[in-house]
Design a protein around this motif. Sequence first.
Motif, PDB file in Angstrom:
ATOM      1  N   ILE A  30       0.862  -1.182   0.000  1.00 48.56           N
ATOM      2  CA  ILE A  30       0.000   0.000   0.000  1.00 48.56           C
ATOM      3  C   ILE A  30       0.896   1.229   0.000  1.00 48.56           C
ATOM      4  O   ILE A  30       1.854   1.323   0.770  1.00 48.56           O
ATOM      5  CB  ILE A  30      -0.910   0.051   1.246  1.00 48.56           C
ATOM      6  CG1 ILE A  30      -1.717  -1.240   1.387  1.00 48.56           C
ATOM      7  CG2 ILE A  30      -1.801   1.283   1.226  1.00 48.56           C
ATOM      8  CD1 ILE A  30      -2.714  -1.500   0.303  1.00 48.56           C
ATOM      9  N   PHE A  31       0.558   2.185  -0.857  1.00 48.96           N
ATOM     10  CA  PHE A  31       1.321   3.429  -0.974  1.00 48.96           C
ATOM     11  C   PHE A  31       0.385   4.586  -0.654  1.00 48.96           C
ATOM     12  O   PHE A  31      -0.650   4.750  -1.296  1.00 48.96           O
ATOM     13  CB  PHE A  31       1.897   3.547  -2.384  1.00 48.96           C
ATOM     14  CG  PHE A  31       2.685   2.323  -2.773  1.00 48.96           C
ATOM     15  CD1 PHE A  31       3.996   2.160  -2.361  1.00 48.96           C
ATOM     16  CD2 PHE A  31       2.098   1.309  -3.519  1.00 48.96           C
ATOM     17  CE1 PHE A  31       4.714   1.014  -2.695  1.00 48.96           C
ATOM     18  CE2 PHE A  31       2.802   0.162  -3.857  1.00 48.96           C
ATOM     19  CZ  PHE A  31       4.113   0.017  -3.445  1.00 48.96           C
ATOM     20  N   LYS A  32       0.766   5.368   0.355  1.00 55.88           N
ATOM     21  CA  LYS A  32      -0.072   6.480   0.811  1.00 55.88           C
ATOM     22  C   LYS A  32       0.721   7.777   0.750  1.00 55.88           C
ATOM     23  O   LYS A  32       1.900   7.784   0.441  1.00 55.88           O
ATOM     24  CB  LYS A  32      -0.566   6.223   2.236  1.00 55.88           C
ATOM     25  CG  LYS A  32      -1.494   5.031   2.332  1.00 55.88           C
ATOM     26  CD  LYS A  32      -2.068   4.895   3.721  1.00 55.88           C
ATOM     27  CE  LYS A  32      -3.049   3.726   3.776  1.00 55.88           C
ATOM     28  NZ  LYS A  32      -3.669   3.605   5.100  1.00 55.88           N
ATOM     29  N   PHE A  33       0.040   8.838   1.093  1.00 55.48           N
ATOM     30  CA  PHE A  33       0.636  10.162   1.045  1.00 55.48           C
ATOM     31  C   PHE A  33       1.017  10.623   2.441  1.00 55.48           C
ATOM     32  O   PHE A  33       0.212  10.585   3.362  1.00 55.48           O
ATOM     33  CB  PHE A  33      -0.344  11.163   0.417  1.00 55.48           C
ATOM     34  CG  PHE A  33      -0.603  10.890  -1.033  1.00 55.48           C
ATOM     35  CD1 PHE A  33       0.136  11.529  -2.011  1.00 55.48           C
ATOM     36  CD2 PHE A  33      -1.565   9.972  -1.422  1.00 55.48           C
ATOM     37  CE1 PHE A  33      -0.080  11.269  -3.356  1.00 55.48           C
ATOM     38  CE2 PHE A  33      -1.788   9.697  -2.760  1.00 55.48           C
ATOM     39  CZ  PHE A  33      -1.047  10.345  -3.730  1.00 55.48           C
ATOM     40  N   ASP A  34       2.269  11.043   2.581  1.00 55.65           N
ATOM     41  CA  ASP A  34       2.753  11.700   3.788  1.00 55.65           C
ATOM     42  C   ASP A  34       3.084  13.115   3.354  1.00 55.65           C
ATOM     43  O   ASP A  34       4.129  13.355   2.756  1.00 55.65           O
ATOM     44  CB  ASP A  34       3.982  10.978   4.327  1.00 55.65           C
ATOM     45  CG  ASP A  34       4.509  11.589   5.611  1.00 55.65           C
ATOM     46  OD1 ASP A  34       3.808  12.440   6.197  1.00 55.65           O
ATOM     47  OD2 ASP A  34       5.622  11.227   6.025  1.00 55.65           O
ATOM     48  N   ALA A  42       2.422   0.129   3.979  1.00 56.13           N
ATOM     49  CA  ALA A  42       2.237  -1.221   4.516  1.00 56.13           C
ATOM     50  C   ALA A  42       2.497  -2.255   3.432  1.00 56.13           C
ATOM     51  O   ALA A  42       2.339  -1.978   2.244  1.00 56.13           O
ATOM     52  CB  ALA A  42       0.819  -1.382   5.061  1.00 56.13           C
ATOM     53  N   LYS A  43       2.885  -3.450   3.883  1.00 58.31           N
ATOM     54  CA  LYS A  43       3.005  -4.620   3.018  1.00 58.31           C
ATOM     55  C   LYS A  43       2.432  -5.780   3.811  1.00 58.31           C
ATOM     56  O   LYS A  43       2.466  -5.765   5.043  1.00 58.31           O
ATOM     57  CB  LYS A  43       4.471  -4.932   2.673  1.00 58.31           C
ATOM     58  CG  LYS A  43       5.151  -3.868   1.864  1.00 58.31           C
ATOM     59  CD  LYS A  43       6.508  -4.301   1.353  1.00 58.31           C
ATOM     60  CE  LYS A  43       7.508  -4.600   2.442  1.00 58.31           C
ATOM     61  NZ  LYS A  43       8.854  -4.914   1.941  1.00 58.31           N
ATOM     62  N   GLY A  44       1.917  -6.786   3.103  1.00 55.91           N
ATOM     63  CA  GLY A  44       1.384  -7.892   3.875  1.00 55.91           C
ATOM     64  C   GLY A  44       0.888  -9.056   3.058  1.00 55.91           C
ATOM     65  O   GLY A  44       1.141  -9.167   1.859  1.00 55.91           O
ATOM     66  N   ILE A  45       0.139  -9.909   3.773  1.00 54.53           N
ATOM     67  CA  ILE A  45      -0.396 -11.149   3.225  1.00 54.53           C
ATOM     68  C   ILE A  45      -1.885 -11.187   3.532  1.00 54.53           C
ATOM     69  O   ILE A  45      -2.303 -10.824   4.627  1.00 54.53           O
ATOM     70  CB  ILE A  45       0.289 -12.371   3.882  1.00 54.53           C
ATOM     71  CG1 ILE A  45       1.797 -12.316   3.664  1.00 54.53           C
ATOM     72  CG2 ILE A  45      -0.294 -13.673   3.374  1.00 54.53           C
ATOM     73  CD1 ILE A  45       2.570 -13.289   4.523  1.00 54.53           C
ATOM     74  N   GLY A  46      -2.680 -11.621   2.566  1.00 50.74           N
ATOM     75  CA  GLY A  46      -4.105 -11.821   2.790  1.00 50.74           C
ATOM     76  C   GLY A  46      -4.953 -10.650   2.343  1.00 50.74           C
ATOM     77  O   GLY A  46      -4.642  -9.496   2.636  1.00 50.74           O
ATOM     78  N   PHE A  47      -6.029 -10.972   1.629  1.00 55.08           N
ATOM     79  CA  PHE A  47      -6.887  -9.923   1.086  1.00 55.08           C
ATOM     80  C   PHE A  47      -7.611  -9.134   2.180  1.00 55.08           C
ATOM     81  O   PHE A  47      -7.804  -7.929   2.049  1.00 55.08           O
ATOM     82  CB  PHE A  47      -7.910 -10.521   0.103  1.00 55.08           C
ATOM     83  CG  PHE A  47      -8.658  -9.460  -0.654  1.00 55.08           C
ATOM     84  CD1 PHE A  47      -8.070  -8.829  -1.734  1.00 55.08           C
ATOM     85  CD2 PHE A  47      -9.936  -9.075  -0.267  1.00 55.08           C
ATOM     86  CE1 PHE A  47      -8.741  -7.833  -2.431  1.00 55.08           C
ATOM     87  CE2 PHE A  47     -10.614  -8.087  -0.955  1.00 55.08           C
ATOM     88  CZ  PHE A  47     -10.016  -7.463  -2.044  1.00 55.08           C
TER      89      PHE A  47
END
Length: 146
Positions: A30-34, A42-47
């Motif tokens: 996930i890529f968000k704005f700062d 974030a990075k991860g596993i599972g929908f």
Amino acid sequence: MPMATSMDKEVIREAYEDVRSNLTDTEWAIFKFDSTEIICAAKGIGFEEFQQQFSDSERAFGYIRIQMGDEMSKRSKFLFVTWIGPEVGVMQRAKMSTDKSIIKEIISNFAAELQIELDSEMDISYFKDVLNRAGGANYGTGIREI
């Protein structure tokens, strides 16, 4: 005057390649704005965990690997998601097209792309349907009915 959006290309590329790699378990990033910078949030596993990363008041991008196919043919497909929450203002919505072009300098390999604005659209069945329609053979069950 608003400042231009930036990103740390190496950090974004690292997360992108982590999702693409068959050597890691990472299924999404996930890529968000700062402020005016796009970051890997974030990075991860599972929908289910992927779904929970998006809030109504923010803009974000997601890159996810989804296992497709059937018992005859399994393959990973990649989906690029642009999230614009329902509470995001008009100016920030308008800026998403230019911000998307910035992140797509790195995130360039995917079978399909979606823009999502409602939680109800953040659905694995919907994502798989989009990926199926994007191309590739669908072989079925391997059992032929005569």
